[in-house]
Design a protein around this motif. Structure first.
Motif, PDB file in Angstrom:
ATOM      1  N   SER A  41      -0.677   2.245   4.687  1.00 49.92           N
ATOM      2  CA  SER A  41       1.017   2.555   4.042  1.00 49.92           C
ATOM      3  C   SER A  41       2.251   2.258   4.858  1.00 49.92           C
ATOM      4  O   SER A  41       2.230   1.501   5.646  1.00 49.92           O
ATOM      5  CB  SER A  41       1.378   4.405   4.294  1.00 49.92           C
ATOM      6  N   GLY A  42       2.642   0.741   3.024  1.00 44.08           N
ATOM      7  CA  GLY A  42       4.348   0.079   4.135  1.00 44.08           C
ATOM      8  C   GLY A  42       3.900  -1.054   4.089  1.00 44.08           C
ATOM      9  O   GLY A  42       4.707  -1.647   4.229  1.00 44.08           O
ATOM     10  N   ASP A  43       2.234  -1.647   4.280  1.00 40.19           N
ATOM     11  CA  ASP A  43       1.843  -2.926   4.576  1.00 40.19           C
ATOM     12  C   ASP A  43       1.191  -4.246   3.377  1.00 40.19           C
ATOM     13  O   ASP A  43       2.049  -4.007   2.438  1.00 40.19           O
ATOM     14  CB  ASP A  43       0.914  -3.251   4.613  1.00 40.19           C
ATOM     15  N   LEU A  44       2.532  -5.276   3.080  1.00 40.04           N
ATOM     16  CA  LEU A  44       2.670  -5.858   2.493  1.00 40.04           C
ATOM     17  C   LEU A  44       0.642  -6.933   2.272  1.00 40.04           C
ATOM     18  O   LEU A  44      -0.018  -7.024   3.728  1.00 40.04           O
ATOM     19  CB  LEU A  44       3.587  -7.315   2.523  1.00 40.04           C
ATOM     20  N   VAL A  48       0.755  -1.494  -0.498  1.00 35.60           N
ATOM     21  CA  VAL A  48       0.532  -0.028  -0.057  1.00 35.60           C
ATOM     22  C   VAL A  48       1.062   1.431   0.206  1.00 35.60           C
ATOM     23  O   VAL A  48       1.562   1.290   0.532  1.00 35.60           O
ATOM     24  CB  VAL A  48      -1.108   0.256   1.295  1.00 35.60           C
ATOM     25  N   ARG A  49       0.608   2.218  -1.217  1.00 37.12           N
ATOM     26  CA  ARG A  49       1.026   3.575  -0.964  1.00 37.12           C
ATOM     27  C   ARG A  49       1.010   4.639  -0.187  1.00 37.12           C
ATOM     28  O   ARG A  49       0.987   5.183   0.614  1.00 37.12           O
ATOM     29  CB  ARG A  49       1.574   4.045  -2.279  1.00 37.12           C
ATOM     30  N   GLU A  50      -0.796   4.696   0.064  1.00 34.30           N
ATOM     31  CA  GLU A  50      -1.670   5.459   0.092  1.00 34.30           C
ATOM     32  C   GLU A  50      -2.885   4.899   1.004  1.00 34.30           C
ATOM     33  O   GLU A  50      -3.623   4.062  -0.889  1.00 34.30           O
ATOM     34  CB  GLU A  50      -1.817   6.657  -0.488  1.00 34.30           C
ATOM     35  N   GLY A  51      -3.455   5.155   1.433  1.00 36.52           N
ATOM     36  CA  GLY A  51      -4.934   4.820   1.449  1.00 36.52           C
ATOM     37  C   GLY A  51      -4.775   3.003   2.578  1.00 36.52           C
ATOM     38  O   GLY A  51      -3.916   3.590   3.004  1.00 36.52           O
ATOM     39  N   GLU A  84     -10.702   3.185   0.618  1.00 39.81           N
ATOM     40  CA  GLU A  84     -10.984   4.573   0.473  1.00 39.81           C
ATOM     41  C   GLU A  84      -9.667   4.477  -0.335  1.00 39.81           C
ATOM     42  O   GLU A  84      -9.171   3.304  -0.657  1.00 39.81           O
ATOM     43  CB  GLU A  84     -10.919   5.517   1.994  1.00 39.81           C
ATOM     44  N   GLU A  85      -9.744   5.896  -0.990  1.00 42.92           N
ATOM     45  CA  GLU A  85      -9.290   5.771  -1.969  1.00 42.92           C
ATOM     46  C   GLU A  85      -7.989   5.730  -2.228  1.00 42.92           C
ATOM     47  O   GLU A  85      -7.455   6.435  -1.095  1.00 42.92           O
ATOM     48  CB  GLU A  85      -9.508   7.233  -2.493  1.00 42.92           C
ATOM     49  N   SER A  86      -7.124   4.776  -3.058  1.00 41.31           N
ATOM     50  CA  SER A  86      -5.801   4.077  -2.479  1.00 41.31           C
ATOM     51  C   SER A  86      -4.650   3.835  -3.306  1.00 41.31           C
ATOM     52  O   SER A  86      -5.020   3.920  -4.640  1.00 41.31           O
ATOM     53  CB  SER A  86      -5.898   2.675  -1.694  1.00 41.31           C
ATOM     54  N   ILE A  87      -3.598   4.126  -3.496  1.00 42.24           N
ATOM     55  CA  ILE A  87      -2.809   3.400  -4.605  1.00 42.24           C
ATOM     56  C   ILE A  87      -1.951   2.404  -4.250  1.00 42.24           C
ATOM     57  O   ILE A  87      -1.942   2.399  -2.734  1.00 42.24           O
ATOM     58  CB  ILE A  87      -1.387   5.182  -4.987  1.00 42.24           C
ATOM     59  N   VAL A  88      -1.713   1.378  -4.587  1.00 42.31           N
ATOM     60  CA  VAL A  88      -1.035   0.123  -4.039  1.00 42.31           C
ATOM     61  C   VAL A  88      -0.094   0.066  -5.702  1.00 42.31           C
ATOM     62  O   VAL A  88      -0.388   0.990  -6.851  1.00 42.31           O
ATOM     63  CB  VAL A  88      -1.722  -0.275  -4.475  1.00 42.31           C
ATOM     64  N   LYS A  93       3.021  -0.189  16.071  1.00 36.28           N
ATOM     65  CA  LYS A  93       1.553   0.620  15.420  1.00 36.28           C
ATOM     66  C   LYS A  93       0.350   0.249  14.257  1.00 36.28           C
ATOM     67  O   LYS A  93      -0.749   0.377  14.996  1.00 36.28           O
ATOM     68  CB  LYS A  93       2.563   1.133  14.845  1.00 36.28           C
ATOM     69  N   ARG A  94       0.754  -1.166  14.209  1.00 35.90           N
ATOM     70  CA  ARG A  94       0.034  -1.737  13.980  1.00 35.90           C
ATOM     71  C   ARG A  94      -1.737  -2.466  15.521  1.00 35.90           C
ATOM     72  O   ARG A  94      -2.577  -2.450  14.559  1.00 35.90           O
ATOM     73  CB  ARG A  94       0.060  -3.243  13.605  1.00 35.90           C
TER      74      ARG A  94
END
Length: 651
Positions: A94-97, A71-74, A117-121, A628-629
């Motif tokens: 963000s940052g999760d595989l 996940v890049r964003e969202g 939500e709107e996302s970039i992957v 954090k998760r």
């Protein structure tokens, strides 16, 4: 629901998109483990997916894609559908595989991934990344661990016992119990060669020893006499009890250094067909005797069998020996954590051993008393041990409740149990359980009372609550009897639930306390650390993370009258069944608490402390992300408490 993709392949020219992707990926494992050139190559092969809210990356039972995702964003939600019900499994931000099945199993997806939500992957081709898995063990382990985290979140509850068929190889965990050095008995019984058999037999019996080493003037070992020698040679009449020990002893002895490993000691005992090894200063017979290692010690050394430890605990005659066994428990815990044994299994096993340690300590303390207890009593453990969540030895938290007596006998009776408690707490301290700084121990008259006095105190806490009584309630209401009469303890439990049913306001006050716990993260999602004091600049994982989850489970368990369930994980399991509308939240709380428990235990074992205060600069990026998760459910459970008990009216 549509998405767009952009291929970023480089064909001999500088590609700024690939460089931007590289700058993002290098912040996160496993990409942070690659070289700059390797990462740029991977980045150049990536597809960029733009997803609208509700768009699927993949669906459940769909054929596995030939790429995995980050996940890049969202936010991308993972869901599992059973029947017509779609169950939430996990959330990736963000940052999760996610979507790692192509790298692990290569079978159809067991979950769906859709944009919350709107996302970039970013989509990473498996064929591009596989060479780095084959060549880099750390990359291999990280991907496998991440996949297992998502898998356990669903499969642990529904397919217990099944193992993932990994195509990524993992080296089997070594048996740590055999690779460590032995723990031998120091200050062994010794005698000189002119000693008489009868005398050394009497001494062995008095000292509860199964062996005595025969030494010369320099305390070099020249022979050893064991219980079996006495049975075979003396009890049968072959040798007189008035003979010198030289006629009975086995000689020469087998001498070894104290640095010998458990595995080496086992081989030595088997190879030489003997039951004892003599431990000397330099490992030869020409140096001072410093200890003895026996078959029985070997059995205890294999701490991966808790029943062996519990049996040994029950046989112990001296408190100091319990301290040695407690050290074995720490090694056992280390092995369990490294082998990633399920959390609940670890809690149950370690709790059983801890309870056995307390019970044996009480037995030995009672033997120290001049008389037997005047009335029935029960010894309670409270706090983390009462919840059966104490993996590491921390402060003592305990209490005594004794049978009601006439007023004229009360002081005398209480004094007896205070003296008993003093001996118990002192002996527990010898084992390794530190004294409670706040003196929440049975040796404090406040926590050593008759059942009627305890009932009165509990009712006072609930009917006229104060800041102190609210705090004490959150500690003492997680109690468990480990020794003595259980009927009185059941009475106390009834008082608690009766009081809660009559005063929902009391639960509200407990809820306020849970809301007032300091937050784990700041506005910009940075860890909040201690600002002053002994632990300045460290992260308090207990207060800032674990306690809200513990408090939430306790308060809701009291709300639902869940008697006899103290453990936080079991409470959330039961709450999920009682409140289907909050099932996902309670399951995520349980998952987070499991991770936090293990994380704290590992930190404590690593730094030889309670694991509570963590130096953040010692953590990897991966560890920080894991933590954090775990914080996500904290705010949600606080919101449940706020709404359920209308806490704004109390604040």
């Amino acid at each position: 629901m549509v998405y767009y993709s952009i291929h970023t392949k480089i064909k001999g020219v500088k590609n700024t998109i690939a460089e931007r992707i590289q700058d993002f990926l290098k912040q996160f494992p496993p990409f942070s483990l690659l070289s700059k050139e390797e990462l740029l190559f991977v980045s150049s092969q990536i597809r960029v997916l733009y997803l609208e809210k509700g768009a699927y990356v993949f669906r459940q039972d769909e054929q596995c894609h030939d790429e995995f995702y980050i996940v890049r964003e969202g936010a991308i939600g993972l869901y599992r559908t059973t029947g017509n019900i779609q169950n939430f499994v996990d959330i990736c931000d963000s940052g999760d595989l996610f979507g790692l099945r192509i790298m692990i199993i290569k079978k159809n997806y067991r979950m769906a991934a859709l944009a919350n939500e709107e996302s970039i992957v970013y989509a990473i081709p498996s064929s591009v990344f596989k060479p780095f898995i084959d060549e880099n063990k750390e990359v291999n382990n990280f991907l496998l661990e991440t996949f297992a985290t998502h898998a356990r979140n669903y499969f642990t509850e529904t397919e217990k016992g099944k193992k993932i068929d990994n195509t990524i190889t993992i080296e089997p965990a070594s048996d740590l119990s055999t690779l460590r050095t032995i723990s031998y008995r120091k200050k062994p019984l010794i005698c000189t060669s002119d000693a008489i058999v009868k005398d050394i037999a009497i001494e062995m019996n008095a000292k509860k020893s199964d062996a005595i080493v025969v030494v010369d003037d320099q305390k070099y070992p020249i022979g050893i006499i064991t219980d079996s020698d006495l049975r075979a040679k003396v009890a049968t009449g072959l040798i007189s009890t008035e003979s010198h020990v030289t006629e009975v002893m086995t000689t020469p002895v087998k001498a070894y250094s104290k640095k010998i490993t458990v595995a080496e000691a086992q081989i030595a005992l088997i190879k030489n067909n003997i039951s004892h090894l003599c431990i000397t200063k330099d490992g030869t017979r020409n140096s001072k005797t410093v200890g003895v290692f026996s078959n029985h010690d070997l059995l205890v050394s294999f701490g991966n069998n808790p029943s062996v430890l519990i049996k040994e605990i029950k046989r112990v005659k001296k408190i100091q020996r319990l301290r040695y066994i407690r050290k074995q428990v720490e090694r056992l815990l280390t092995t369990y954590l490294e082998q990633d044994i399920p959390t609940m299994h670890i809690l149950n096993l370690i709790s059983e051993i801890n309870d056995a340690l307390v019970v044996r300590t009480i037995d030995l303390s009672l033997q120290e008393m001049d008389s037997s207890p005047p009335v029935l009593f029960s010894f309670l453990v409270i706090g983390s041990q009462g919840r059966r969540e104490q993996l590491l030895i921390t402060d003592q938290d305990n209490a005594i409740v004794f049978e009601d007596v006439e007023e004229i006998r009360y002081t005398e009776t209480q004094n007896y149990f205070l003296e008993l408690a003093r001996r118990i707490t002192k002996n527990l301290h010898t084992i390794g359980f530190e004294y409670c700084p706040a003196e929440m121990m049975a040796s404090n008259p406040r926590w050593c009372m008759s059942v009627s006095e305890w009932e009165k105190q509990f009712r006072d806490w609930m009917t006229t609550p104060t800041e102190e009584s609210t705090l004490l309630s959150s500690i003492f209401f997680d109690f468990q009897a480990v020794y003595g009469d259980t009927d009185m303890v059941n009475q106390l439990s009834d008082v608690v639930f009766d009081g809660v049913n009559k005063s929902k306001r009391f639960l509200g006050l407990l809820g306020v306390s849970a809301l007032q716990k300091p937050s784990p993260l700041g506005f910009f999602k940075q860890f909040l650390v201690e600002q002053n004091g002994e632990h300045k600049d460290t992260f308090d994982i207990k207060i800032r993370a674990m306690m809200v989850l513990i408090d939430g489970a306790r308060i809701l368990a009291l709300y639902h009258n869940l008697k006899g369930i103290n453990n936080t994980l079991l409470r959330y399991e039961k709450l999920a069944a009682l409140e289907p509308n909050n099932k996902e939240l309670f399951e995520s709380c349980a998952k987070a608490f499991r991770v936090l428990l293990k994380f704290r235990a590992r930190q404590g074992l690593m730094h030889k402390d309670s694991g509570r205060y963590i130096q953040l600069n010692t953590l990897s990026k991966n560890d920080k992300l894991k933590l954090k998760r775990c914080f996500r459910p904290i705010r949600d459970i606080q919101e449940v408490l706020r709404v359920r008990f209308q806490l704004k009216t109390y604040m």
